[in-house]
Motif scaffolding. Structure first.
Motif, PDB file in Angstrom:
ATOM      1  N   THR A  65      41.226-105.034 -26.252  1.00  0.00           N
ATOM      2  CA  THR A  65      40.072-105.018 -25.355  1.00  0.00           C
ATOM      3  C   THR A  65      39.666-106.430 -24.968  1.00  0.00           C
ATOM      4  N   MET A  66      39.744-107.344 -25.937  1.00  0.00           N
ATOM      5  CA  MET A  66      39.428-108.743 -25.642  1.00  0.00           C
ATOM      6  C   MET A  66      40.462-109.329 -24.679  1.00  0.00           C
ATOM      7  N   LEU A  67      41.726-109.094 -24.967  1.00  0.00           N
ATOM      8  CA  LEU A  67      42.788-109.653 -24.139  1.00  0.00           C
ATOM      9  C   LEU A  67      42.749-109.123 -22.709  1.00  0.00           C
ATOM     10  N   ALA A  68      42.263-107.887 -22.533  1.00  0.00           N
ATOM     11  CA  ALA A  68      42.259-107.260 -21.208  1.00  0.00           C
ATOM     12  C   ALA A  68      41.097-107.716 -20.341  1.00  0.00           C
ATOM     13  N   ALA A  69      40.116-108.431 -20.920  1.00  0.00           N
ATOM     14  CA  ALA A  69      38.961-108.880 -20.131  1.00  0.00           C
ATOM     15  C   ALA A  69      39.440-109.774 -18.991  1.00  0.00           C
ATOM     16  N   ASP A  70      39.021-109.450 -17.758  1.00  0.00           N
ATOM     17  CA  ASP A  70      39.540-110.186 -16.608  1.00  0.00           C
ATOM     18  C   ASP A  70      38.450-110.597 -15.619  1.00  0.00           C
ATOM     19  N   ASN A  71      37.198-110.656 -16.113  1.00  0.00           N
ATOM     20  CA  ASN A  71      36.070-111.112 -15.301  1.00  0.00           C
ATOM     21  C   ASN A  71      35.570-110.048 -14.337  1.00  0.00           C
ATOM     22  N   SER A  72      36.391-109.072 -14.015  1.00  0.00           N
ATOM     23  CA  SER A  72      35.898-107.964 -13.203  1.00  0.00           C
ATOM     24  C   SER A  72      35.477-106.808 -14.100  1.00  0.00           C
ATOM     25  N   THR A  73      36.203-106.620 -15.216  1.00  0.00           N
ATOM     26  CA  THR A  73      35.829-105.579 -16.173  1.00  0.00           C
ATOM     27  C   THR A  73      34.889-106.103 -17.246  1.00  0.00           C
ATOM     28  N   LEU A 102      28.427-113.361 -40.013  1.00  0.00           N
ATOM     29  CA  LEU A 102      28.825-112.280 -39.109  1.00  0.00           C
ATOM     30  C   LEU A 102      29.648-112.858 -37.974  1.00  0.00           C
ATOM     31  N   GLN A 103      30.787-112.205 -37.681  1.00  0.00           N
ATOM     32  CA  GLN A 103      31.598-112.621 -36.546  1.00  0.00           C
ATOM     33  C   GLN A 103      32.114-111.394 -35.815  1.00  0.00           C
ATOM     34  N   MET A 104      32.224-111.513 -34.519  1.00  0.00           N
ATOM     35  CA  MET A 104      32.744-110.421 -33.699  1.00  0.00           C
ATOM     36  C   MET A 104      33.152-110.950 -32.334  1.00  0.00           C
ATOM     37  N   GLY A 105      33.875-110.110 -31.623  1.00  0.00           N
ATOM     38  CA  GLY A 105      34.148-110.373 -30.220  1.00  0.00           C
ATOM     39  C   GLY A 105      33.269-109.466 -29.384  1.00  0.00           C
ATOM     40  N   VAL A 106      32.935-109.916 -28.180  1.00  0.00           N
ATOM     41  CA  VAL A 106      32.127-109.119 -27.258  1.00  0.00           C
ATOM     42  C   VAL A 106      32.738-109.221 -25.869  1.00  0.00           C
ATOM     43  N   VAL A 107      32.887-108.077 -25.216  1.00  0.00           N
ATOM     44  CA  VAL A 107      33.258-108.060 -23.802  1.00  0.00           C
ATOM     45  C   VAL A 107      31.995-107.654 -23.051  1.00  0.00           C
ATOM     46  N   LEU A 108      31.421-108.599 -22.317  1.00  0.00           N
ATOM     47  CA  LEU A 108      30.102-108.456 -21.716  1.00  0.00           C
ATOM     48  C   LEU A 108      30.209-108.215 -20.216  1.00  0.00           C
ATOM     49  N   ASN A 109      29.592-107.134 -19.772  1.00  0.00           N
ATOM     50  CA  ASN A 109      29.523-106.833 -18.349  1.00  0.00           C
ATOM     51  C   ASN A 109      28.227-107.417 -17.805  1.00  0.00           C
ATOM     52  N   LEU A 110      28.309-108.529 -17.059  1.00  0.00           N
ATOM     53  CA  LEU A 110      27.110-109.199 -16.567  1.00  0.00           C
ATOM     54  C   LEU A 110      26.462-108.461 -15.402  1.00  0.00           C
ATOM     55  N   THR A 111      27.164-107.477 -14.839  1.00  0.00           N
ATOM     56  CA  THR A 111      26.596-106.719 -13.723  1.00  0.00           C
ATOM     57  C   THR A 111      25.543-105.741 -14.201  1.00  0.00           C
ATOM     58  N   ASN A 112      25.866-104.987 -15.275  1.00  0.00           N
ATOM     59  CA  ASN A 112      24.904-103.982 -15.744  1.00  0.00           C
ATOM     60  C   ASN A 112      24.360-104.269 -17.145  1.00  0.00           C
ATOM     61  N   GLY A 113      24.792-105.377 -17.758  1.00  0.00           N
ATOM     62  CA  GLY A 113      24.241-105.777 -19.048  1.00  0.00           C
ATOM     63  C   GLY A 113      24.798-105.065 -20.255  1.00  0.00           C
ATOM     64  N   THR A 114      25.762-104.150 -20.059  1.00  0.00           N
ATOM     65  CA  THR A 114      26.342-103.455 -21.204  1.00  0.00           C
ATOM     66  C   THR A 114      27.375-104.331 -21.888  1.00  0.00           C
ATOM     67  N   ALA A 115      27.695-103.984 -23.127  1.00  0.00           N
ATOM     68  CA  ALA A 115      28.658-104.781 -23.881  1.00  0.00           C
ATOM     69  C   ALA A 115      29.472-103.898 -24.802  1.00  0.00           C
ATOM     70  N   THR A 116      30.709-104.295 -25.011  1.00  0.00           N
ATOM     71  CA  THR A 116      31.563-103.676 -26.012  1.00  0.00           C
ATOM     72  C   THR A 116      31.771-104.687 -27.125  1.00  0.00           C
TER      73      THR A 116
END
Length: 344
Positions: A65-73, A102-116
């Motif tokens: 999921t981290m590797l697939a982040a492409d700025n649009s998703t 605590l450590q984690m990765g986050v994929v952040l959607n800046l359009t709607n504010g949701t995060a994985t």
């Protein structure tokens, strides 16, 4: 003076809200953790990273999921939170907390504010247990509970006195007891002293007499912490090269935030499973005043230092760039054998 793209100023604000919710190994914001907040159980030692990457040695950069982040998703970031100490008051007893990480990765959607949120392979948090010499006496005495008198008022001829230290030393651990919920982004953004998240935990008490199954709180009846920011956060932004070296023209950005976090609105249930057939439950409850209603308990995390790392100008290969930079900062002697342990 460092110039940061406008979108990253927004990122700093949004991630501050996420970080304020972090405690005991997990956060939530629109998606479940990829791997629940358990203490570090991997047999693999995390690598040593150089420079500004040092605090992020367990970031799951190789997670798909981290590797697939492409700025649009979504925008891929690494998150780290560390607190050296604090205090956890349960009824009439105050327990010190020690170092937590605590450590984690986050994929952040800046359009709607949701995060994985994505946990490292060995779990999100590593918490240092509290060793309390003669702690069982402090925990239950004075008490008239079943067999508690053998600890509180040992007899002179009792042969167990010869090893009283072994019988009364206590280990205390704060552990996750479920997934977080009720995340409130506005509370984190406004620093309004409102709960940011509901965080279920349990307190594990370990001792030769108590056994390994003595808990205050459980998965079915957890202690639900509702942490909030209690001091105005301070922070900084620094650019650095992919290998961790600070550089005003570097392609990576580090956000650092420092604050204090706390909670005082949670109730605490009675102890269970303490000793053979729960024989010490009554003594613990009586001495600590359990169950303890909301308002009688509190949590304080001192010097909560949070960090966020991201690619300064994310593009179509954002996640892959983040992973490549992370690996370039791994110290040479640590390179072998670590690549596959930080994203499964």
């Amino acid at each position: 003076m460092l110039t940061v793209p406008k979108r990253l100023h927004l990122l700093a604000i949004v991630t501050t809200a996420f970080l304020a919710a972090a405690f005991a190994g997990s956060i939530a914001a629109g998606a479940a953790l990829a791997d629940g907040g358990h203490q570090w159980e991997s047999h693999e030692t995390p690598p040593t990273l150089s420079g500004d990457w040092a605090a992020f040695n367990r970031c799951p950069v190789d997670n798909p999921t981290m590797l697939a982040a492409d700025n649009s998703t979504g925008l891929a970031i690494c998150v780290a939170l560390a607190s050296p100490n604090g205090a956890f008051t349960i009824g009439s007893l105050t327990l010190p907390t020690k170092a937590s990480n605590l450590q984690m990765g986050v994929v952040l959607n800046l359009t709607n504010g949701t995060a994985t949120t994505i946990s490292p392979a060995g779990g999100t948090s590593v918490n240092e247990p509290i060793e309390v010499p003669n702690g069982l006496v402090t925990l239950i005495c004075p008490s008239h509970g079943r067999l508690a008198w053998k600890v509180c008022r040992p007899q002179p001829n009792d042969r167990s006195n010869e090893h009283s230290g072994e019988l009364t030393n206590l280990t205390i651990s704060i552990e996750p007891a479920g997934e977080p919920s009720n995340f409130n982004l506005i509370a984190g953004l406004a620093f309004s002293h409102q709960p940011i998240v509901s965080m279920p935990v349990k307190v594990h008490l370990q001792n030769r007499l108590l056994g390994d199954h003595c808990y205050i709180g459980s998965g079915t009846e957890p202690i639900v912490l509702q942490p909030e920011i209690t001091t105005e956060p301070t922070g900084s932004i620094e650019a650095f090269d992919t290998n961790g070296t600070p550089d005003p023209n570097g392609t990576m950005t580090l956000f650092s935030i420092l604050d204090t976090q706390g909670s005082s609105s949670f109730a605490v249930p009675a102890a269970t499973g303490c000793g053979f057939m729960g024989i010490f439950d009554e003594a613990i409850d009586g001495h600590m005043g359990l169950p303890s209603p909301a308002g009688k308990n509190s949590l304080v995390l001192n010097e909560a230092k949070t960090g966020i790392v991201t690619v300064s100008n994310p593009g179509s290969t954002d996640g892959q760039e983040l992973a490549a930079a992370w690996h370039s900062a791994v110290q040479p002697e640590e390179n072998e054998g670590h690549r596959h342990g930080h994203g499964h």
